[in-house]
Scaffold this motif. Structure first.
Motif, short mmCIF file in Angstrom:
data_model
loop_
_atom_site.label_atom_id
_atom_site.label_comp_id
_atom_site.label_asym_id
_atom_site.label_seq_id
_atom_site.Cartn_x
_atom_site.Cartn_y
_atom_site.Cartn_z
N VAL A 231 46.81 35.67 48.46
CA VAL A 231 47.76 36.72 48.80
C VAL A 231 47.77 37.06 50.29
O VAL A 231 48.58 37.88 50.73
N LYS A 232 46.90 36.45 51.05
CA LYS A 232 46.86 36.72 52.48
C LYS A 232 48.20 36.42 53.12
O LYS A 232 48.82 35.39 52.86
N GLY A 233 48.65 37.35 53.96
CA GLY A 233 49.92 37.19 54.63
C GLY A 233 51.11 37.65 53.81
O GLY A 233 52.23 37.73 54.32
N ARG A 234 50.89 37.93 52.52
CA ARG A 234 51.98 38.39 51.65
C ARG A 234 51.76 39.81 51.15
O ARG A 234 52.71 40.58 51.02
N PHE A 235 50.52 40.15 50.84
CA PHE A 235 50.18 41.48 50.32
C PHE A 235 49.48 42.30 51.39
O PHE A 235 48.73 41.76 52.21
N THR A 236 49.70 43.60 51.34
CA THR A 236 49.02 44.52 52.26
C THR A 236 48.51 45.72 51.48
O THR A 236 49.27 46.38 50.78
N ILE A 237 47.22 45.98 51.63
CA ILE A 237 46.63 47.16 51.00
C ILE A 237 46.52 48.26 52.06
O ILE A 237 46.19 47.97 53.22
N SER A 238 46.80 49.47 51.65
CA SER A 238 46.69 50.60 52.56
C SER A 238 46.33 51.84 51.75
O SER A 238 46.38 51.82 50.52
N ARG A 239 45.97 52.89 52.44
CA ARG A 239 45.61 54.12 51.74
C ARG A 239 46.03 55.32 52.56
O ARG A 239 46.10 55.26 53.79
N ASP A 240 46.28 56.40 51.86
CA ASP A 240 46.58 57.67 52.48
C ASP A 240 45.61 58.68 51.89
O ASP A 240 45.80 59.15 50.77
N ASN A 241 44.56 58.99 52.63
CA ASN A 241 43.53 59.88 52.11
C ASN A 241 44.03 61.32 51.98
O ASN A 241 43.42 62.12 51.27
N THR A 242 45.12 61.66 52.65
CA THR A 242 45.67 63.00 52.51
C THR A 242 46.41 63.15 51.17
O THR A 242 46.62 64.27 50.70
N LYS A 243 46.79 62.00 50.60
CA LYS A 243 47.50 62.01 49.31
C LYS A 243 46.66 61.43 48.19
O LYS A 243 47.14 61.29 47.06
N ASP A 244 45.43 61.06 48.50
CA ASP A 244 44.54 60.45 47.50
C ASP A 244 45.21 59.27 46.81
O ASP A 244 45.16 59.13 45.59
N THR A 245 45.83 58.44 47.60
CA THR A 245 46.60 57.32 47.05
C THR A 245 46.32 56.04 47.82
O THR A 245 46.19 56.06 49.05
N VAL A 246 46.23 54.96 47.08
CA VAL A 246 46.12 53.63 47.68
C VAL A 246 47.34 52.82 47.25
O VAL A 246 47.88 53.02 46.16
N TYR A 247 47.79 51.95 48.13
CA TYR A 247 49.00 51.18 47.89
C TYR A 247 48.72 49.68 47.98
O TYR A 247 47.78 49.25 48.66
N LEU A 248 49.56 48.92 47.31
CA LEU A 248 49.55 47.48 47.47
C LEU A 248 51.00 47.04 47.67
O LEU A 248 51.80 47.06 46.73
N GLN A 249 51.33 46.71 48.90
CA GLN A 249 52.66 46.20 49.20
C GLN A 249 52.66 44.70 48.95
O GLN A 249 51.89 43.96 49.56
N MET A 250 53.54 44.26 48.07
CA MET A 250 53.60 42.87 47.67
C MET A 250 54.91 42.29 48.16
O MET A 250 55.99 42.69 47.71
N ASN A 251 54.85 41.37 49.09
CA ASN A 251 56.03 40.70 49.62
C ASN A 251 56.00 39.22 49.27
O ASN A 251 54.94 38.66 48.99
N SER A 252 57.16 38.61 49.31
CA SER A 252 57.27 37.17 49.02
C SER A 252 56.53 36.81 47.74
O SER A 252 55.75 35.85 47.70
N VAL A 253 56.77 37.59 46.71
CA VAL A 253 56.03 37.38 45.46
C VAL A 253 56.40 36.05 44.82
O VAL A 253 57.50 35.51 45.02
N LYS A 254 55.45 35.54 44.05
CA LYS A 254 55.60 34.26 43.38
C LYS A 254 55.38 34.45 41.88
O LYS A 254 54.71 35.41 41.47
N PRO A 255 55.88 33.54 41.06
CA PRO A 255 55.65 33.66 39.61
C PRO A 255 54.16 33.75 39.27
O PRO A 255 53.79 34.45 38.31
N GLU A 256 53.33 33.08 40.04
CA GLU A 256 51.89 33.14 39.76
C GLU A 256 51.27 34.49 40.09
O GLU A 256 50.08 34.72 39.80
N ASP A 257 52.03 35.41 40.67
CA ASP A 257 51.54 36.77 40.89
C ASP A 257 51.71 37.63 39.64
O ASP A 257 51.26 38.78 39.61
N THR A 258 52.37 37.10 38.63
CA THR A 258 52.56 37.84 37.38
C THR A 258 51.22 38.18 36.74
O THR A 258 50.40 37.28 36.51
N ALA A 259 51.02 39.45 36.49
CA ALA A 259 49.74 39.91 35.93
C ALA A 259 49.80 41.42 35.72
O ALA A 259 50.73 42.09 36.18
N VAL A 260 48.79 41.92 35.05
CA VAL A 260 48.56 43.37 35.04
C VAL A 260 47.67 43.68 36.24
O VAL A 260 46.61 43.05 36.40
#
Length: 128
Positions: free
Chosen positions: A64-93
């Motif tokens: 996922v390097k170069g396609r996904f980005t993990i980030s967090r906002d500690n003021t909102k107690d939230t973590v994010y996963l931005q998924m770009n250029s997704v592929k069928p093999e990214d299908t999952a829970v």
């Protein structure tokens, strides 16, 4: 105790984008490293990405390097996963997880055993 709730999953075509969110409850969210894992049918749970409590250090699995980005906002107690250029093999829970530990080598977070709390998961389906 930390409770985690993922959202943002859904269906997307290959090459598209999706952003997952994980909202945490608990007053010590900012002290936990946060990670994302995924589980595809017929496969073992796989590490995707991790971010340390300060947000200053991240680590990704090679696929996922170069396609996904993990980030967090500690003021909102939230973590994010931005998924770009997704592929069928990214299908999952996709699951978010919280870790109280602080291994010196960030790659040790690739082991699910380093995480203490888990969400219920959100389904991501990528069609070709």
């Amino acid at each position: 105790q930390v409770q985690l709730a993922e959202s943002g999953g859904g269906s997307v075509q290959a090459g598209g984008s999706l952003r997952l969110s994980c909202a945490a409850s608990g007053r010590t969210f900012s002290t936990y490293a946060m990670g994302w894992f995924r589980l595809a049918p017929g496969k073992e749970r796989e590490f995707v990405a991790v971010i340390r409590w300060s947000g200053g250090s991240t680590y990704y699995t090679d696929s996922v390097k170069g396609r996904f980005t993990i980030s967090r906002d500690n003021t909102k107690d939230t973590v994010y996963l931005q998924m770009n250029s997704v592929k069928p093999e990214d299908t999952a829970v996709y699951y978010c997880a919280a870790s109280k530990g602080y291994p010196g080598d960030i790659s040790r977070y690739m082991s699910s055993g380093t995480f203490d709390y888990w969400g219920q998961g959100t389904q991501v389906t990528v069609s070709s």
